[in-house]
Every structure is written in structure tokens, then in C-alpha cells.
Design an enzyme around this catalytic site. Structure first.
Site, PDB file in Angstrom:
ATOM      1  N   PHE A 141       0.860  -1.172   0.000  1.00 55.75           N
ATOM      2  CA  PHE A 141       0.000   0.000   0.000  1.00 55.75           C
ATOM      3  C   PHE A 141       0.904   1.231   0.000  1.00 55.75           C
ATOM      4  O   PHE A 141       1.862   1.305   0.780  1.00 55.75           O
ATOM      5  CB  PHE A 141      -0.900  -0.004   1.238  1.00 55.75           C
ATOM      6  N   ASP A 214       2.247  -5.094   8.841  1.00 58.02           N
ATOM      7  CA  ASP A 214       1.049  -4.271   8.687  1.00 58.02           C
ATOM      8  C   ASP A 214      -0.146  -5.225   8.639  1.00 58.02           C
ATOM      9  O   ASP A 214      -0.274  -6.038   7.718  1.00 58.02           O
ATOM     10  CB  ASP A 214       1.151  -3.457   7.392  1.00 58.02           C
ATOM     11  N   TYR A 239     -10.716   0.491  11.414  1.00 64.05           N
ATOM     12  CA  TYR A 239     -11.954   0.879  10.721  1.00 64.05           C
ATOM     13  C   TYR A 239     -12.350  -0.064   9.586  1.00 64.05           C
ATOM     14  O   TYR A 239     -13.387   0.143   8.958  1.00 64.05           O
ATOM     15  CB  TYR A 239     -11.863   2.318  10.195  1.00 64.05           C
ATOM     16  N   LYS A 240     -11.546  -1.093   9.332  1.00 61.68           N
ATOM     17  CA  LYS A 240     -11.918  -2.053   8.287  1.00 61.68           C
ATOM     18  C   LYS A 240     -12.732  -3.180   8.919  1.00 61.68           C
ATOM     19  O   LYS A 240     -13.889  -2.986   9.281  1.00 61.68           O
ATOM     20  CB  LYS A 240     -10.664  -2.561   7.587  1.00 61.68           C
ATOM     21  N   ARG A 386     -12.497  -4.669  -6.221  1.00 56.37           N
ATOM     22  CA  ARG A 386     -12.248  -5.354  -4.951  1.00 56.37           C
ATOM     23  C   ARG A 386     -13.571  -5.621  -4.225  1.00 56.37           C
ATOM     24  O   ARG A 386     -14.435  -4.749  -4.157  1.00 56.37           O
ATOM     25  CB  ARG A 386     -11.375  -4.512  -4.026  1.00 56.37           C
TER      26      ARG A 386
END
Length: 427
Positions: A141, A214, A239-240, A386
Site C-alpha cells: 500500500f 502491517d 476501521y476495516k 475489490r
């Protein structure tokens, strides 16, 4: 394909779900079925973007309102003590630690993933002062690469970066006695590929380097054992799949073995051994609290509190099992409906997280058309659709319907409609 998926997850096989009716029946006996009611899912919505932002827990508004109206509005500054505000980063950190296999006292919830990653990389580099190389992933990312670059510049000595996929094919190919730290994503944000944390961590340690993992795309859907695998540092967001709310605070986990000597450059007063002594010079806390920086966002931390409450009672092993079944079903159904579509997510269960990535040149328009029909996924440039499968609230019937709507959108060539091709700022 279905035989392969059945072999990977026989107790929750997608191979046996050959009709929508079979999926509905599977939903009825799903041991995680009741958790869906703990979240706000709008009527008519199939939400497959929990890998980017999870839905709101039903208990969140009440808890946040109490924090605002009672603790802040009535009790005012007293709430730092009476409502436990000051200890929230550590208390929530221990709750996060239970999800990632880290014993209490090794994790704190604070700041953002990027800030915590900077702290972790800087600390890892500092613990290997005779080495000058950081390894990262070319396909990481982007913020991870940006933070690696920034941490190297502030290391206090010249550092070099080696990228997996650009400078060599693997971690092993790039490791040598010059490597100080390796920064890796447990699950790739595009492909959904899951890395073998135990094996890779052993490899890195054998070369004398430290590892920073990560966990943004794996916490809450994959089994993680930081202590068992002797992981040095780990960071991630809430928050995912944890559903803590937009921009909710992140976390950092630091192995007990490193806490007394690890240093990071953001030496704020919350990381001081005695914050309210108001000493002139910085003296770090002897434990995990040294990785705190400044005053934390209490209202946002309460969102994490609500999210963890909503997950209470869900075993990570059960979440992982259902995750594999959901992603397996989606890949099998898409493969049957659209055999020429390129699925970039690994079919092998041990190699995938909880999302499925599909490459398609007109993917952006397809995702927008699906959203209009109630199936929310997302798009990553240049051509990746996705779809995230959060086992707490996604149903097998949702997966079946999403695959059907995907196929219908492509067969209808929705990209010919200009409104689906108009690029929004957030994709």
C-alpha cells in the site's frame, strides 16, 4: 475449482452451495448468523467493502452519545479519571492484542496507521544501528512505502531501500547482514494474498533483522499469533474489519523484549514515564506506553470500544473459517458465470485473506453500476475491482447475489452509460 475449494474448507464447503436456496439454508445454520444483527446494514444493501470501511455497530450511537453528553457534557474534565479516558489506549490495546495473539501490555490504540508505522520502523532501525537497509514490498500500500522513505531519511544515518518485486523476487533473495528491518503487509491490499507470517518472520530473524507487520487487511478475519511467532512490531487500523468508524484510531504492538530499549522520534508527553510530573526532559515509559505521543481522540476511541463490544463472543478461528468459505464461494460462482474474468486472489486457502480482487479494464464503471443496484465494493486503479467478505455480517446468499449482479453488469456493458464512468474523487 469447486473441488479445490471443498478440500480447503470442508466443514463450510462452497462446493455444496450450488443454488441460491442452498446458500439461504447455509445462512440459517451459520454459527455467526446472529452477529449480523449487531450492525447497521441498510435494507437492500449487500456490503462488500468492509475491507475498506466497516459498517456501524448498533451500539455505537448510544455509547458515543453517552461519551459526548454525560462524560464530556456533564462530567467535563473529571472524565479523564471517572470515565477512564486516560487509560483507554492501553485498555483497548489489550483488547486488540487478544485478537492478534499478543499478551497484555504490548499493544496500544492510538494515532493513525501511518504514524504508528513510522514509529515502528524508526524503532526497528534504531535497534540495529550497524545495519543500513530496509526491505519493503514494491506492491505495498503506497503509504507504507512513503513512511518507509520518511523513516529512512530521519534515521540519523544513510539508509538504503530494497523492494521485493523490483530489486529481488522475495524476502529471502534480498536478506543479508546489512538489513535492519523488513516491512510487510500480512494481506496485500490489491490481490488479497496472505503471507506466511511464521515462516517469513523466522527467515528475517535468522538474518538478524527485525520485522514490522502491517495487519490492516488481516486483523478480524485471519488468525494471528504475534507472541507465538516472535513478531517484533505490528501496526494496523480499526476501521476495516474491526468496524471502529471512519478514521478510527489505529494500533501499534511492540514485543515485550523490545520495549525497554526501543525508541521512536515522536516523544510526546503521553509516552513519558510520568506525564503529570511535567518534567522538562523526556523520560520514556518503561513499557508499551512509550509508544504513545499526544492527547488521544476520546470520542473516536469510544467508537473502537463499541466495535470491539460488537465482536465480543466471535472466535477468530470461526471468522477465518467462514471468511474462506465466503471468498471461495464468490470465486467459484464468478468463475462459473464469467470464466474469462481474471481473479488475482489466490485460490489456495492458506494464501488468501478475506477479499477477492478481479482485474477488468472497465472495472470502475462495473463497480459503480453494482453500487447502484445495492452491491457495494470498491475499485483500485488502474483496473482492479475489490470485494471484501466480512464474516460477521456478510451472508452466503449475499455472495451468490453479488456474483449474479457482477455478471449481469458485465454482460449489459454498463460502461457504455456515461454516469457509471464519471470518476469520483474517492474510488
Amino acid at each position: 475449482m469447486s473441488t479445490e475449494i471443498e478440500r480447503e474448507a470442508p466443514s463450510m464447503s462452497s462446493a455444496s452451495m450450488t443454488s441460491r436456496e442452498a446458500c439461504v439454508a447455509r445462512d440459517f445454520i451459520d454459527p455467526l448468523r446472529s452477529f449480523r444483527d449487531r450492525f447497521v446494514i441498510p435494507e437492500g444493501t449487500i456490503y462488500l467493502d468492509g475491507n475498506s470501511l466497516g459498517p456501524m455497530p448498533r451500539i455505537a450511537p448510544g455509547l458515543l452519545n453517552r461519551t459526548i453528553e454525560q462524560e464530556w457534557g456533564h462530567d467535563l474534565i473529571r472524565s479523564w479519571n471517572s470515565a477512564g479516558w486516560f487509560e483507554m489506549p492501553v485498555r483497548l490495546g489489550d483488547r486488540i492484542g487478544a485478537l492478534i495473539g499478543a499478551a497484555p501490555g504490548q499493544t496500544v490504540v492510538c494515532d493513525t496507521t501511518s504514524i504508528n508505522l513510522y514509529k515502528a520502523i524508526h524503532a526497528a532501525i534504531g535497534l540495529r544501528p550497524d545495519r543500513d537497509v530496509v526491505i519493503a514490498e514494491d506492491a505495498s500500500f503506497p503509504t507504507d512505502l512513503y513512511i518507509v522513505e520518511g523513516a529512512m531519511k530521519s534515521a540519523g544515518r544513510p539508509m538504503k531501500r530494497r523492494l521485493i518485486g523490483a530489486d529481488g523476487p522475495s524476502v529471502e533473495a534480498l536478506l543479508d547482514r546489512n538489513v535492519a528491518a523488513v516491512v510487510l503487509s500480512h494481506v496485500n491490499y490489491r490481490t488479497g494474498e496472505l503471507l506466511d507470517m511464521p515462516a517469513i518472520t523466522r527467515l528475517i530473524h535468522a538474518a538478524g533483522a527485525l520485522v514490522v507487520w502491517d495487519l490492516c487487511h488481516s486483523i478480524g478475519v485471519a488468525e494471528i499469533a504475534l507472541d507465538r511467532d516472535a513478531v517484533d512490531f505490528a501496526v494496523g487500523c480499526t476501521y476495516k474489519y474491526l468496524n471502529g468508524g471512519p478514521g478510527s484510531p489505529a494500533f501499534i504492538s511492540v514485543a515485550k523484549a523490545h520495549q525497554a530499549t526501543a525508541q521512536h522520534p515522536l516523544s510526546g508527553w503521553w509516552g513519558h514515564a510520568a506525564p503529570f510530573a511535567f518534567d522538562r526532559d523526556f523520560r520514556p515509559d518503561p513499557g508499551i506506553k512509550r509508544f504513545l505521543c499526544g492527547t488521544q481522540p476520546i470520542i473516536s476511541l469510544r467508537g473502537v470500544d463499541a466495535a470491539l463490544d460488537a465482536m465480543e463472543g466471535a472466535e477468530v478461528a470461526a471468522l477465518r473459517q467462514k471468511s474462506l468459505a465466503l471468498t471461495g464461494l464468490f470465486m467459484a460462482r464468478v468463475g462459473a458465470l464469467l470464466p474469462d474474468l481474471k481473479i488475482v486472489t489466490p485460490r489456495q486457502a492458506s494464501l488468501r485473506g478475506s477479499q477477492v480482487g478481479i482485474e477488468f479494464d472497465r472495472g470502475y464503471a462495473v463497480v459503480q453500476a453494482m453500487i447502484e443496484r445495492g452491491v457495494i465494493g470498491d475499485f483500485r486503479a488502474p483496473n482492479l475491482m475489490r470485494f471484501g467478505f466480512a464474516p460477521l455480517y456478510v451472508r452466503f446468499s449475499d455472495v451468490w447475489d453479488a456474483a449474479e449482479i457482477l455478471a449481469e453488469s458485465i454482460h449489459a456493458e454498463v460502461w457504455r452509460d456515461p454516469r457509471f464512468s464519471r470518476q469520483l474523487e474517492v474510488t
